[in-house]
Design an enzyme around this catalytic site. Sequence first.
Site, PDB file in Angstrom:
ATOM      1  N   LYS A 181       6.594  -9.083  -4.482  1.00 49.20           N
ATOM      2  CA  LYS A 181       5.664  -9.329  -3.374  1.00 49.20           C
ATOM      3  C   LYS A 181       5.274 -10.809  -3.395  1.00 49.20           C
ATOM      4  O   LYS A 181       5.049 -11.385  -4.468  1.00 49.20           O
ATOM      5  CB  LYS A 181       4.431  -8.437  -3.552  1.00 49.20           C
ATOM      6  CG  LYS A 181       3.440  -8.514  -2.412  1.00 49.20           C
ATOM      7  CD  LYS A 181       2.303  -7.525  -2.658  1.00 49.20           C
ATOM      8  CE  LYS A 181       1.291  -7.505  -1.526  1.00 49.20           C
ATOM      9  NZ  LYS A 181       0.229  -6.515  -1.747  1.00 49.20           N
ATOM     10  N   SER A 214      -0.429  -3.324   1.981  1.00 49.13           N
ATOM     11  CA  SER A 214       0.135  -4.602   2.320  1.00 49.13           C
ATOM     12  C   SER A 214       1.481  -4.904   1.659  1.00 49.13           C
ATOM     13  O   SER A 214       2.163  -5.841   2.065  1.00 49.13           O
ATOM     14  CB  SER A 214      -0.860  -5.700   1.932  1.00 49.13           C
ATOM     15  OG  SER A 214      -1.074  -5.679   0.523  1.00 49.13           O
ATOM     16  N   SER A 247      -2.522  -0.746  -1.459  1.00 48.60           N
ATOM     17  CA  SER A 247      -1.340  -1.478  -0.990  1.00 48.60           C
ATOM     18  C   SER A 247      -0.032  -1.235  -1.710  1.00 48.60           C
ATOM     19  O   SER A 247       1.010  -1.691  -1.256  1.00 48.60           O
ATOM     20  CB  SER A 247      -1.622  -2.974  -1.006  1.00 48.60           C
ATOM     21  OG  SER A 247      -2.339  -3.312   0.154  1.00 48.60           O
TER      22      SER A 247
END
Length: 493
Positions: A87, A162, A186
């Site tokens: 990420k 996210s 997330s």
Amino acid sequence: MITSLNPASHTLSNHTVQSARAGLQSGAFSAVELTTAYLERIHGLNPRLNAFITVADEAALAQARAADQRIARGDTSPLLGIPLGLKDVLSTSGLRTTAGSRILENYIPVWDATVVARLRAAGAVFVGKCNTDEFAMGSTTENSGYGVTRNPHDESRVPGGSSGGPAAAVAADLCVAAIGTDTGGSVRTPAAFCGITGLKNSYGRVSRYGVLAYGSSLDSVGVLARNAMDAALVNGIIAGHDPSDATCVDIPVPNYAGEIETSTNLRGLKVGVPREYFVDGLQREVRDGIQTGIKQLEALGARIVEVSLPNTSLALSVYYMIAPAEVSSNLSRFDGVRYGLRVSGHDLVDMVCNTRTQGFGPEAKRRIMLGTYALSAGYYDAYYTRAQKVRTLIKRDFERAFEQVDVMVSPITPTTAFKIGEKADDPITMYLTDVFTVSMNLAGTCGLSVPCGKDDAGLPIGMQVMGPWMGESTVLKVAQAFQQAVGYGSYIV
Ligand code: GLN
């Protein structure tokens, strides 16, 4: 496609960590061949899915060459030569790190986050930096400054957020596993929407050093993978004490993979079903899917009992007070002076204003305003202090529940993946998506999302397994037994 737990280890696609490792160690293929195949798929599919913000072709191939040399010398570390996605909130030395924000469009860190350093030392190969909502604020990845990621199961739908980039990348076989972060859901939400396994660690289990901060008292690093065993293998590398993060605790890291290997039944385990998590408004197939999942856990020997988390209805309000308060402070460092974007102005204040006006997207600005308001002199006690008090009540709910049961089971989200744009204009409706995930971050506990069927439209449903603080082995054991029993790991496109 449903992934079997043990895919063929001689091909260059559809690998679990375990099968890729078997192929690499047996010499069926090299790390360079495997990495090349993954990079080719990324270049083919990423223009459609937008799972990666940055693809790291050259650096990945250099890591793969180094991994091949270590394998040739007899090194058998579990992640050696395995292509992973990161990420884009994890600092990577020499590799652009944007946090999904235009304010960091050209930012190249000079050091690795501890998690990244550990994976690098273990010989993992980083194929690229995955898309995320700006500074991890969002539930769909629509708040990214680099465009939305598409759900590989239906490209008109969100992948969750996210960590939507990492989840879509794993679900589309663009990497074997990926690292995400979870501040209020997330890792778990995108894992559920994309049909894969997502482990959220307890607060303090994994170092946050070098992870671009969102809510410092809530942030936790986690793993997106094809099954519990892969999550266990990756977690074994990233977890553990780090003197650079004062909140990262010094408790020995279990051998997660070893501990769950033999988890074939759940005899003696008490599973709580929190009544407040089965509310009206739950999509029918989600409710049915979780009920079926619970029956399967019972069939594996678990005892199912109803429990209560009485303060659940307050969790969203508390979370959406504390998280913006923390982010308003954390994002104050992006001022055009230290690093990142600078937009000139006629004086210092004007320069800072212009930089932040251009650099941040609408959701970041909304949260900075909310948080600054909640922390301001006249309102601090009325909002922030009160939210902290209720947070303690929520934490106590969990402590009490875990005196009665070993784990709890619930849905991850009220619905399966929705359409891109469906909720994007309505922040409050969007925040409601997080109703089942934020409490765990407020309490600091661990848990995971495991696929448990599909809805009528063929979209994956995720089941949440919640464990106590530092109970990662327990939730992984439940997921492992469940996945062995249902006979598959994840839904891979
Ligand atoms: N959707 C939640 C938020 O927007 C959680 C995000 C996260 O876990 N990073 O705050």
